[in-house]
Each structure stands twice: as structure tokens, then as C-alpha cells.
Design a protein around this motif. Structure first.
Motif, PDB file in Angstrom:
ATOM      1  N   TYR A 230      -5.253   5.340   1.724  1.00 13.38           N
ATOM      2  CA  TYR A 230      -4.249   4.380   1.291  1.00 13.38           C
ATOM      3  C   TYR A 230      -4.801   3.554   0.130  1.00 13.38           C
ATOM      4  N   VAL A 231      -3.951   3.262  -0.831  1.00 12.69           N
ATOM      5  CA  VAL A 231      -4.343   2.473  -1.992  1.00 12.69           C
ATOM      6  C   VAL A 231      -3.314   1.372  -2.210  1.00 12.69           C
TER       7      VAL A 231
ATOM      8  N   MET B 224       0.823  -1.208   0.000  1.00 11.23           N
ATOM      9  CA  MET B 224       0.000   0.000   0.000  1.00 11.23           C
ATOM     10  C   MET B 224       0.857   1.257   0.000  1.00 11.23           C
ATOM     11  N   LYS B 225       0.265   2.342  -0.455  1.00  9.95           N
ATOM     12  CA  LYS B 225       0.902   3.653  -0.358  1.00  9.95           C
ATOM     13  C   LYS B 225      -0.169   4.680  -0.025  1.00  9.95           C
TER      14      LYS B 225
ATOM     15  N   MET C 180     -19.801   7.380  -6.031  1.00  7.83           N
ATOM     16  CA  MET C 180     -18.684   7.394  -5.089  1.00  7.83           C
ATOM     17  C   MET C 180     -17.828   6.142  -5.242  1.00  7.83           C
ATOM     18  N   GLN C 181     -18.465   4.991  -5.407  1.00  6.13           N
ATOM     19  CA  GLN C 181     -17.715   3.758  -5.608  1.00  6.13           C
ATOM     20  C   GLN C 181     -16.833   3.854  -6.849  1.00  6.13           C
ATOM     21  N   PHE C 182     -17.383   4.384  -7.941  1.00  7.04           N
ATOM     22  CA  PHE C 182     -16.629   4.494  -9.184  1.00  7.04           C
ATOM     23  C   PHE C 182     -15.449   5.448  -9.025  1.00  7.04           C
ATOM     24  N   LYS C 183     -15.672   6.548  -8.332  1.00  8.11           N
ATOM     25  CA  LYS C 183     -14.588   7.515  -8.120  1.00  8.11           C
ATOM     26  C   LYS C 183     -13.481   6.936  -7.249  1.00  8.11           C
ATOM     27  N   LEU C 184     -13.843   6.123  -6.272  1.00  8.26           N
ATOM     28  CA  LEU C 184     -12.835   5.504  -5.418  1.00  8.26           C
ATOM     29  C   LEU C 184     -12.079   4.412  -6.171  1.00  8.26           C
TER      30      LEU C 184
END
Length: 229
Positions: free
Chosen positions: A118-119, A111-112, A151-155
């Protein structure tokens, strides 16, 4: 541009939302030749993700041997990933959610921090990809309907995304509604051409596309059987 269209509707080509998507693609083709592949997710063998994370530790190899291997390869070869689906319980239909869950092999366990969140760091290079969501719903307006899906798509795709949400979309499959649906599809076509030429859609045009086609109360009355058409 190489475009992979993921049609999440169980209705396949009869999907209300696909009327919008086809108009958008027609507009893109007016601007320049496009290589388009439409995949009906309902027809693909996609097992559910088990959350074992093996794919994130072994270079992207999933425990399931199904159609996702080929689909992920096509995703990485595309320039634009277009999610086309109707709103189901304020989100994606189950087959498309299964597809989204199974994109885990594209990222690693590492992760970063990116901004405040964090992604996972990617195991594959998909920096060239652009993302689009075209979603229709049967409600009279967009208020407190599309927000979870958006929101899900943007995340999922925080960069290079474009989102089109259209209420009253069942009218696109109603021939008697052509007086209002055809002008709206022409606007969508205009947006597709604009996107192909500039990589974006004018805000005013997008607002008009995402607005109700007929008065909200009239649409609701039709759906409730109070007005015969």
C-alpha cells in the motif's frame, strides 16, 4: 533537463561521492545542455519530522517553517532528482534522512494498493520526475553494504529510478590513486552521457562502474595501514 542534486555529504563539495556525481553530470552535459542546481543538505535548515501527519491532511502545509518549503517547490519543478551521498551506517547521512522524512507533504493520508503493498496517494503531481541515487562507501566491495540504502530508495521511488553504488570511494579524494580513479570517472562520464541520451545506463557499464577499482585485499591493507602509498 532540470536537475536538482541533493548532496547529502557533510563534506559538501569535498565529498568522495560528489566526484562520481560531478563526472556523471559532465557526461550528461556532453550529450545536451543541462540546468543543474546542487544543494548541500548540511547547509539547509531542516527540522525533524514529528510524525504529526498534519501536512497529509491540509494540502501539504507542514508545521515547520524552514527551508523544506522552498526545497519541495524546487523538487516539483525539476525533471531529475539526484541523491548523492556517502553510505552512513548502511543508509543515508542524518541530514539527508531528515530531508527524506520531510517529503511527507507530497502525499496524503489516503492509501491505495500498488502490487503487494500500500502507498499514500500524492497531494502533488510528481509523475514527471526521474530519480537517481549515487552512493559511495569506504568498504572494499559492495557485498552486504549498500543493500539497505538501495532498498529504501527503491521503496521511496519505485518508478523511473537509476542507482549507482561505488565501493572504495575514498580513493577519489586521493591524488595518488588517480591512475585507477580517473579511468573509473571516465566510465561514469560515459554513463552520464548515455543516460542523457537514452534515459538508461547499459547493464555491463553499470556493473563495471560499481565494481572495486583495485583488488579488495589490497584496498583493505591500505586502509589498515599495512601498505604504505
Amino acid at each position: 533537463m532540470k536537475i536538482l542534486v541533493l548532496n547529502g555529504s557533510p563534506k559538501r563539495e569535498k565529498s568522495d561521492t560528489m566526484h562520481i556525481t560531478r563526472a556523471f553530470l559532465d557526461g550528461m552535459k556532453e550529450a545536451a545542455p543541462q540546468e543543474v542546481h546542487i544543494v548541500n543538505i548540511i547547509d539547509k535548515h531542516i527540522e525533524y519530522c514529528t510524525g504529526c501527519f498534519i501536512c497529509k491532511r491540509n494540502g501539504g502545509e507542514c508545521i515547520h517553517n524552514d527551508d523544506m518549503r522552498e526545497l519541495l517547490g524546487e523538487v516539483l519543478e525539476s525533471d531529475l532528482l539526484l541523491f548523492s551521498y556517502p553510505l552512513y551506517c548502511y543508509g543515508m547521512p542524518a541530514p539527508m534522512k531528515a530531508f527524506a522524512d520531510r517529503t511527507m507533504p507530497l502525499s496524503s493520508m489516503t492509501m491505495k494498493k500498488q502490487g503487494d503493498r500500500y502507498v499514500h496517494i500524492g497531494q502533488a503531481d510528481f509523475s514527471h520526475l526521474k530519480y537517481m541515487m549515487i552512493c559511495g562507501c569506504g568498504f572494499p566491495n559492495s557485498k552486504q553494504n549498500f543493500e539497505p540504502a538501495v532498498m529504501q530508495f527503491k521503496l521511496m521511488f519505485p518508478n523511473d529510478h537509476t542507482i549507482i553504488t561505488v565501493p572504495e570511494s575514498p580513493m577519489f579524494n586521493a591524488p595518488e590513486a588517480a591512475e585507477v580513479t580517473m579511468p573509473r570517472l571516465e566510465l561514469v562520464k560515459q554513463a552520464g552521457k548515455q543516460y542523457a541520451e537514452t534515459g538508461k545506463i547499459d547493464d555491463d557499464l553499470l556493473t563495471e562502474i560499481c565494481s572495486p577499482m583495485i583488488p579488495e585485499d589490497v584496498y583493505a591493507s591500505i586502509c589498515n595501514g599495512e601498505i604504505k602509498v
